[in-house]
Design an enzyme around this catalytic site. Structure first.
Site, short mmCIF file in Angstrom:
data_model
loop_
_atom_site.label_atom_id
_atom_site.label_comp_id
_atom_site.label_asym_id
_atom_site.label_seq_id
_atom_site.Cartn_x
_atom_site.Cartn_y
_atom_site.Cartn_z
N ARG A 1 41.45 30.08 47.04
CA ARG A 1 40.26 29.53 46.39
C ARG A 1 40.63 29.04 44.99
O ARG A 1 41.19 29.79 44.19
CB ARG A 1 39.16 30.59 46.29
CG ARG A 1 37.97 30.10 45.51
CD ARG A 1 36.79 31.04 45.49
NE ARG A 1 35.81 30.52 44.54
CZ ARG A 1 35.22 31.23 43.59
NH1 ARG A 1 35.44 32.52 43.47
NH2 ARG A 1 34.38 30.66 42.76
N GLU B 1 28.82 31.43 40.48
CA GLU B 1 28.04 32.44 39.75
C GLU B 1 27.04 31.88 38.76
O GLU B 1 27.12 32.14 37.56
CB GLU B 1 28.98 33.37 38.98
CG GLU B 1 29.86 34.21 39.84
CD GLU B 1 30.59 35.28 39.03
OE1 GLU B 1 30.41 35.35 37.80
OE2 GLU B 1 31.33 36.04 39.64
N TYR C 1 31.79 42.94 41.50
CA TYR C 1 32.70 43.64 40.58
C TYR C 1 32.27 45.04 40.20
O TYR C 1 33.10 45.88 39.88
CB TYR C 1 32.87 42.84 39.28
CG TYR C 1 33.72 41.62 39.44
CD1 TYR C 1 35.10 41.71 39.33
CD2 TYR C 1 33.16 40.38 39.73
CE1 TYR C 1 35.91 40.60 39.48
CE2 TYR C 1 33.96 39.26 39.87
CZ TYR C 1 35.33 39.37 39.75
OH TYR C 1 36.13 38.28 39.91
N ASN D 1 30.42 37.32 45.17
CA ASN D 1 31.34 37.93 44.21
C ASN D 1 30.80 39.30 43.84
O ASN D 1 29.60 39.44 43.59
CB ASN D 1 31.44 37.11 42.92
CG ASN D 1 32.21 35.82 43.10
OD1 ASN D 1 32.63 35.48 44.21
ND2 ASN D 1 32.39 35.09 42.01
N HIS E 1 33.27 25.54 38.27
CA HIS E 1 33.53 26.91 37.81
C HIS E 1 33.44 26.89 36.28
O HIS E 1 34.41 27.17 35.58
CB HIS E 1 34.90 27.41 38.32
CG HIS E 1 35.03 28.90 38.34
ND1 HIS E 1 35.32 29.62 39.49
CD2 HIS E 1 34.90 29.83 37.37
CE1 HIS E 1 35.37 30.92 39.20
NE2 HIS E 1 35.13 31.07 37.93
N GLU F 1 35.08 36.73 45.48
CA GLU F 1 35.78 37.40 44.38
C GLU F 1 35.50 38.88 44.43
O GLU F 1 34.37 39.31 44.66
CB GLU F 1 35.31 36.91 43.00
CG GLU F 1 35.81 35.57 42.56
CD GLU F 1 35.27 35.16 41.18
OE1 GLU F 1 35.03 36.03 40.31
OE2 GLU F 1 35.07 33.95 40.99
C1 GBH Z 1 33.67 36.44 37.41
O1 GBH Z 1 32.42 36.78 36.91
C2 GBH Z 1 34.02 34.98 37.19
O2 GBH Z 1 33.62 34.20 38.28
C3 GBH Z 1 35.49 34.77 36.96
O3 GBH Z 1 35.73 33.49 36.46
C4 GBH Z 1 36.05 35.83 36.06
O4 GBH Z 1 37.42 35.65 35.84
C5 GBH Z 1 35.81 37.16 36.72
O5 GBH Z 1 34.45 37.35 36.80
C6 GBH Z 1 36.32 38.35 35.94
O6 GBH Z 1 35.65 38.52 34.73
O7 GBH Z 1 29.12 42.92 29.49
O8 GBH Z 1 28.80 41.03 28.07
O9 GBH Z 1 31.04 41.72 28.63
C7 GBH Z 1 32.13 38.17 37.07
C8 GBH Z 1 30.79 38.51 36.51
C9 GBH Z 1 31.76 39.06 34.37
C10 GBH Z 1 29.49 39.61 34.95
C11 GBH Z 1 31.65 39.92 33.14
C12 GBH Z 1 29.43 40.50 33.74
C13 GBH Z 1 30.27 41.05 31.59
C14 GBH Z 1 29.55 40.51 30.41
N1 GBH Z 1 30.84 39.45 35.43
N2 GBH Z 1 30.30 40.07 32.69
S1 GBH Z 1 29.63 41.63 29.05
#
Ligand code: GBH
Length: 494
Positions: free
Chosen positions: A84, A174, A319, A317, A129, A390
């Site tokens: 991807r 996202e 996490y 996605n 993106h 993801e």
């Molecule tokens: C993904 O988003 C993205 O699609 C990707 O590009 C990125 O590399 C990957 O995450 C890893 O980060 O609490 O203010 O620090 C994931 C979504 C990313 C949502 C981090 C919450 C935290 C914001 N998450 N975010 S903060």
């Protein structure tokens, strides 16, 4: 039960696709090379060099603009069936508009895609993106509905150029994250900080942009190219803080609707449109705050219809999980805000590990619960599959990344349980990320790669981490070997 040693009893079905992902801005660099125009991330980080925590920018990043052949070798080593990646809109259209197509940029992606196809690796391509051409940032980005027209033009150019090779397209990555952090606050570019207002304009227009491109492909390209199109929706799993408290259970469900349902319901539900609870919450809060119209725009009937069913698979996605309870009405509730609209308090559970960034809490069963929630909420997922676009683990670097190995083992095991014990229709999984990259506002301080990148070396030397061997082993054997990490000598075998 979480298996901690031996080989998993379940295996990944034969038609299950393993992959790995990256995005253009985060890896490519070459920000002004080969005729590329500026993206809003280039411009913004040049103008605000302290925006990223390490005061870095994406000018060179992992320099994949020059090292793409090497990257393809890394992908091959993993043995995955799919890759991807995203196209940088301003690399193809330097001004964002289709009156000027940059042939060098066109060739760059063509070469990559041809190499992938030659190696039997199916490309999955994201159109957006987050690296919007700067001229559109200056016009308000996704808060400006006219940008939808120009996104459609760009998508048409991309389908024309690459549709012979690309059969799986993702419109936007996202929108929850880019709208909340880019438009609702200042976590991402364009850092509009339009609490509770710009965020909903962005959400609304992102959805319409997706539907527009989906329907355009369906009409103009699908009959010949026969590809699939979807949108990438990220979601946390929301666990009630106290599962015995009805109000916590409701808060967890409502927040999931505010975060995920706001995008998924218009596309994947039978009735379409925003979820009722989302509509009610934003309308009520808007009224309380003295607005004569809701801060969440309305779709026309035609728009509801265009959105409903506008996806050929579900790209998820995932996490982290959050523990949810109702929030007390805050003292400053008059400030319009997505958070006040949601009316919940979110925190980590003290029992969940938090090894890297402040926001990632490890709760592998949350992944299985989220897959089940999707499967139970959207009947169409019996017919169209879920692809995990993801899932990945943050740390601060190092190639003996035992914790990342555990992460993939534990999360992929939950995925096996979701498939085999719950009957979830999950057909693919993309690890995030192929290699360390620029993590948006976190710059180069946070690492997600299966391969490490030395950002201090001019060559941006790539080195496999232990987790890359473990992932390759899962892909090859289609099972999880929980003891695989006990072989650090693997670091020396290439
Ligand atoms: C993904 O988003 C993205 O699609 C990707 O590009 C990125 O590399 C990957 O995450 C890893 O980060 O609490 O203010 O620090 C994931 C979504 C990313 C949502 C981090 C919450 C935290 C914001 N998450 N975010 S903060």
């Amino acid at each position: 039960a979480v298996v901690k040693s031996g080989v998993s009893n379940y295996s990944f079905p034969d038609d299950f696709i393993f992959g790995v992902g990256t995005s253009a801005f985060q890896t490519e660099g070459g920000w002004n090379e080969g005729g590329k125009g500026e993206s809003m991330w280039d411009t913004f980080l040049h103008e605000h060099p302290t925006f990223t925590v390490d005061h870095s920018n994406g000018d060179v990043a992992a320099d994949s603009y020059h090292h793409y052949m090497e990257d393809i070798e890394l992908i091959k080593k993993l043995g995955v069936q799919s890759y991807r990646m995203s196209i940088s809109w301003p690399r193809i259209l330097p001004n964002g508009t289709d009156n000027n197509i940059n042939q060098e940029g066109v060739k760059y992606y063509r070469r990559i895609l041809e190499e992938l196809v030659k190696a039997n690796i199916t490309p999955v391509v994201t159109l957006f993106h987050w690296d919007m051409p700067t001229p559109f940032m200056n016009l308000g980005g996704w808060t400006n509905a006219k940008v939808i027209d120009y996104f459609e033009d760009y998508a048409r150019v991309a389908f024309n150029l690459y549709g012979d090779l690309v059969k799986m397209w993702l419109t936007l990555n996202e929108p929850h994250e880019s709208c909340l952090s880019g438009y609702g606050n200042t976590g991402l570019v364009p850092a509009l900080n339009s609490h509770g207002l710009g965020i909903y304009l962005c959400i609304h227009n992102s959805l319409l942009a997706h539907a527009r491109v989906y329907r355009m492909y369906e009409k103009e390209f699908k009959p010949d190219q026969k590809g699939k199109v979807s949108i990438v929706l990220e979601s946390v799993w929301t666990e009630p803080k106290d599962p015995n408290k009805q109000e916590d259970v409701e808060a967890a469900e409502n927040y999931l609707q505010m975060h995920l349902g706001i995008f998924a319901h218009p596309i994947f539900s039978e009735e379409g449109n925003y979820p009722r609870v989302v509509r009610e919450k934003v309308n009520n809060m808007s009224r309380l705050q003295g607005y004569s119209r809701s801060r969440l725009p309305y779709f026309t009937d035609e728009e509801v219809t265009a959105l409903r069913g506008s996806a050929d698979f579900y790209a998820l996605n995932h996490y982290t999980s959050v523990s949810v309870s109702p929030s007390a009405m805050e003292f400053y509730w008059k400030v319009p805000s997505y958070y006040h609209d949601t009316g919940v308090r979110m925190e980590g559970d003290p029992f969940w590990a938090r090894p890297g960034a402040i926001w990632q809490f490890l709760y592998p069963p949350g992944f299985r619960k989220l897959l089940n929630w999707l499967q139970n909420n959207y009947k169409i997922l019996k017919e169209i599959a879920i692809i995990v676009a993801e899932n990945g683990f943050i740390d601060f670097g190092g190639i003996e990344d035992y914790d990342r190995v555990d992460f993939y083992n534990d999360y992929l095991y939950q995925l096996l349980l979701a498939i085999h014990e719950d009957g979830c229709n999950v057909k693919g999984y993309f690890a995030w990320s192929l290699m360390d990259d620029i993590e948006w506002r976190d710059g180069y301080t946070h690492k997600f790669g299966l391969y490490s990148v030395d950002f201090n070396s001019p060559n941006r030397t790539r080195t496999p981490k232990l987790s890359s061997y473990n992932y390759a082993n899962i892909v090859r054997t289609r099972r999880i070997d929980f003891d695989y990490i006990k072989r650090p000598e693997d670091l020396n075998t290439t």
